[in-house]
Design a protein around this motif. Structure first.
Motif, mmCIF file in Angstrom:
data_model
loop_
_atom_site.group_PDB
_atom_site.id
_atom_site.type_symbol
_atom_site.label_atom_id
_atom_site.label_comp_id
_atom_site.label_asym_id
_atom_site.label_seq_id
_atom_site.Cartn_x
_atom_site.Cartn_y
_atom_site.Cartn_z
ATOM 1 N N MET A 1 -0.778 3.354 -13.881
ATOM 2 C CA MET A 1 0.213 2.346 -14.228
ATOM 3 C C MET A 1 1.287 2.223 -13.147
ATOM 4 S SD MET A 1 -0.832 1.335 -17.270
ATOM 5 C CE MET A 1 0.506 0.665 -18.247
ATOM 6 N N ALA A 2 1.687 3.334 -12.544
ATOM 7 C CA ALA A 2 2.766 3.301 -11.554
ATOM 8 C C ALA A 2 2.372 2.568 -10.275
ATOM 9 C CB ALA A 2 3.225 4.727 -11.255
ATOM 10 N N PRO A 3 1.270 2.934 -9.604
ATOM 11 C CA PRO A 3 0.917 2.184 -8.400
ATOM 12 C C PRO A 3 0.565 0.728 -8.685
ATOM 13 C CG PRO A 3 -0.811 3.743 -8.969
ATOM 14 C CD PRO A 3 0.361 4.071 -9.828
ATOM 15 N N TRP A 4 0.020 0.471 -9.861
ATOM 16 C CA TRP A 4 -0.297 -0.899 -10.242
ATOM 17 C C TRP A 4 0.977 -1.745 -10.285
ATOM 18 C CZ3 TRP A 4 -2.119 -2.604 -15.744
ATOM 19 C CH2 TRP A 4 -2.668 -3.897 -15.691
ATOM 20 N N ALA A 5 2.021 -1.235 -10.921
ATOM 21 C CA ALA A 5 3.300 -1.953 -10.990
ATOM 22 C C ALA A 5 3.946 -2.043 -9.612
ATOM 23 C CB ALA A 5 4.241 -1.265 -11.973
ATOM 24 N N ALA A 6 3.836 -1.010 -8.802
ATOM 25 C CA ALA A 6 4.460 -1.012 -7.480
ATOM 26 C C ALA A 6 3.855 -2.088 -6.591
ATOM 27 C CB ALA A 6 4.302 0.370 -6.837
ATOM 28 N N VAL A 7 2.541 -2.203 -6.597
ATOM 29 C CA VAL A 7 1.882 -3.232 -5.780
ATOM 30 C C VAL A 7 2.304 -4.622 -6.234
ATOM 31 C CG1 VAL A 7 -0.346 -4.289 -5.269
ATOM 32 C CG2 VAL A 7 -0.094 -1.828 -5.133
ATOM 33 N N ALA A 8 2.367 -4.816 -7.537
ATOM 34 C CA ALA A 8 2.700 -6.143 -8.065
ATOM 35 C C ALA A 8 4.113 -6.572 -7.715
ATOM 36 C CB ALA A 8 2.512 -6.157 -9.584
ATOM 37 N N ALA B 1 0.825 -1.203 0.000
ATOM 38 C CA ALA B 1 0.000 0.000 0.000
ATOM 39 C C ALA B 1 0.866 1.263 0.000
ATOM 40 C CB ALA B 1 -0.927 -0.009 1.214
ATOM 41 N N ALA B 2 1.933 1.255 0.791
ATOM 42 C CA ALA B 2 2.824 2.417 0.834
ATOM 43 C C ALA B 2 3.527 2.611 -0.504
ATOM 44 C CB ALA B 2 3.855 2.241 1.950
ATOM 45 N N ALA B 3 3.943 1.522 -1.145
ATOM 46 C CA ALA B 3 4.593 1.631 -2.448
ATOM 47 C C ALA B 3 3.635 2.211 -3.485
ATOM 48 C CB ALA B 3 5.103 0.257 -2.890
ATOM 49 N N ALA B 4 2.377 1.779 -3.456
ATOM 50 C CA ALA B 4 1.397 2.301 -4.402
ATOM 51 C C ALA B 4 1.170 3.792 -4.195
ATOM 52 C CB ALA B 4 0.082 1.534 -4.256
ATOM 53 N N ALA B 5 1.050 4.201 -2.927
ATOM 54 C CA ALA B 5 0.836 5.626 -2.647
ATOM 55 C C ALA B 5 2.028 6.463 -3.092
ATOM 56 C CB ALA B 5 0.571 5.813 -1.152
ATOM 57 N N LEU B 6 3.236 5.963 -2.835
ATOM 58 C CA LEU B 6 4.428 6.708 -3.234
ATOM 59 C C LEU B 6 4.542 6.790 -4.758
ATOM 60 C CD1 LEU B 6 7.035 8.131 -2.477
ATOM 61 C CD2 LEU B 6 8.142 5.880 -2.292
ATOM 62 N N ALA B 7 4.253 5.686 -5.440
ATOM 63 C CA ALA B 7 4.316 5.697 -6.904
ATOM 64 C C ALA B 7 3.268 6.634 -7.493
ATOM 65 C CB ALA B 7 4.119 4.271 -7.442
ATOM 66 N N TRP B 8 2.089 6.649 -6.901
ATOM 67 C CA TRP B 8 1.041 7.571 -7.366
ATOM 68 C C TRP B 8 1.476 9.026 -7.168
ATOM 69 C CZ3 TRP B 8 -3.857 6.781 -9.503
ATOM 70 C CH2 TRP B 8 -4.680 7.908 -9.576
ATOM 71 N N ALA B 9 2.071 9.304 -6.018
ATOM 72 C CA ALA B 9 2.507 10.668 -5.752
ATOM 73 C C ALA B 9 3.584 11.115 -6.739
ATOM 74 C CB ALA B 9 3.026 10.776 -4.313
ATOM 75 N N LEU B 10 4.533 10.231 -7.022
ATOM 76 C CA LEU B 10 5.616 10.601 -7.930
ATOM 77 C C LEU B 10 5.113 10.855 -9.347
ATOM 78 C CD1 LEU B 10 8.456 8.157 -6.799
ATOM 79 C CD2 LEU B 10 8.391 10.642 -6.526
ATOM 80 N N THR B 11 4.232 9.995 -9.834
ATOM 81 C CA THR B 11 3.801 10.121 -11.229
ATOM 82 C C THR B 11 2.607 11.067 -11.390
ATOM 83 O OG1 THR B 11 2.430 8.125 -10.936
ATOM 84 C CG2 THR B 11 4.633 7.824 -11.860
ATOM 85 N N GLY B 12 1.680 11.007 -10.432
ATOM 86 C CA GLY B 12 0.491 11.832 -10.568
ATOM 87 C C GLY B 12 0.709 13.284 -10.205
#
Length: 383
Positions: A56-63, A35-46
């Protein structure tokens, strides 16, 4: 009085709900990390990159918050390949046809085939699903495709970084837990045998013994699989030295209990056949069965002490107790051998099979000179 509707529903759901276990610490930690990785990836890209398709970023981070750091790295290559292929095929089909439905009819069969054909395991699903997301958003220009590939790469980097730097998973504890569970399971089965053979055991009871013995190889397989996960969890793991880990028994330990499991399978099969009405193998007389019951009880204690040695180390008191129980088991074996020449060749055959299996079992349980639980059979390579 009939139960109310609520009570009836509770009774029907009681069994399945009782079997549901609460999540363990490992599941909770990995879920929070994902969950933290998804939030961080969303923040960086969004927010920072202002990407048009930040999903696409939080999706890949969670996986990519996987069970080991090595698995995260390996899966990242596969996931990037599948998501990149899905993006390019969907964008190419849309640019070629100019129609979303027609592009789906072209891109989806190709991406599903690619995901099933390529040696990427579960990551193959990301090729068609990525194509669907790309076509659903409806932007296929070259900058948009480049943004999506960049977002996927950012998400992959974030997922790997979070998994590797925040409590990186180490699985050594599970190996030790499963290794200690093996002698306990053998001890419990031998205890049941010690009580059952001195009674009038029937075919159903003997069958349960044999089924219990048949579960031991599966537990050995679980232990070997856990060893593989533990070894993998140390690969490319920058923080494994900072994490709490436990020493694990050598693979020779698995060999000991593979031998013991095979002996118990043979012994319980013979007992099952002596209790079956469809077999010509008669039940041994009561006196040797009582001697075998004493042997099984002592062998059960030997297995229990082996579990204690694995958990706490070879302290002198535990080793002396184990040696005493092993000597007691050998005395009971000698008593059982006195009845081998009893009248009746069939009864002698069934007793002889049991005595031979018990003697091999005690040889397998005889510890090495260093006080370990490794018998001469394992040290010399005998199976």
């Amino acid at each position: 009085m009939r139960p109310s509707g609520t009570t009836a529903v509770r009774e029907r759901l009681g069994g399945p709900l009782a079997a549901v276990r609460p999540p363990g610490r490992y599941q909770v930690v990995q879920s929070l990390k994902a969950a933290a990785a998804a939030a961080l990836a969303w923040a960086l890209t969004g927010w920072w990159l202002a990407a048009p398709m930040a999903l696409m970023a939080p999706w890949a981070a969670v996986a990519l918050v996987q069970g080991t750091v090595y698995r995260s790295l390996r899966s990242a290559v596969e996931l990037l390949a599948m998501m990149g292929a899905g993006t390019l095929l969907a964008a190419g089909a849309a640019a070629l046809t100019g129609d979303t439905m027609t592009a789906m009819l072209i891109a989806l069969p190709l991406t599903v085939l690619l995901g099933n054909w390529a040696p990427v395991g579960e990551q193959g699903l990301y090729a068609p699903t990525t194509a669907l997301f790309v076509l659903a958003y409806g932007t296929y220009s070259l900058p948009a495709v480049g943004h999506r590939l960049l977002e996927t790469g950012v998400g992959a980097v974030v997922g790997i970084a979070v998994n590797a730097l925040v409590l990186p998973p180490v699985h050594s504890l599970q190996v030790r837990t499963l290794a200690c569970a093996l002698p306990r399971s053998c001890s419990q089965l031998l205890h049941d045998l010690s009580e059952g053979v001195v009674e009038e055991y029937d075919e159903a009871r003997a069958e349960r013994w044999h089924r219990a013995a048949g579960e031991l190889p599966g537990r050995l397989s679980d232990l070997r699989a856990a060893r593989g996960r533990a070894s993998e969890s140390f690969r490319f793991n920058p923080g494994h030295r900072l994490r709490r880990s436990t020493s694990s028994p050598s693979t020779d330990w698995d060999g000991v209990w593979a031998l013991v499991a095979n002996r118990l399978l043979t012994l319980t099969l013979t007992l099952w056949e002596t209790a079956s009405e469809h077999r010509g193998l008669p039940r041994p007389p009561d006196p040797p069965l009582r001697a075998l019951g004493a042997l099984f009880a002592a062998a059960s204690e030997v297995c229990a002490r082996n579990a204690a040695v694995m958990e706490r180390g070879p302290d002198d008191a535990c080793l002396q107790e184990r040696a005493g129980h092993l000597a007691e088991a050998r005395r009971a074996l000698a008593d059982a051998k006195e009845y081998l020449h009893a009248p009746g060749p069939d009864a002698g055959a069934s007793l002889g099979s049991l005595v031979a299996g018990c003697q091999a079992l005690l040889d397998d349980l005889t510890p090495g000179e260093d006080g370990s639980a490794l018998p001469a059979a394992v040290r010399t390579g005998r199976t």
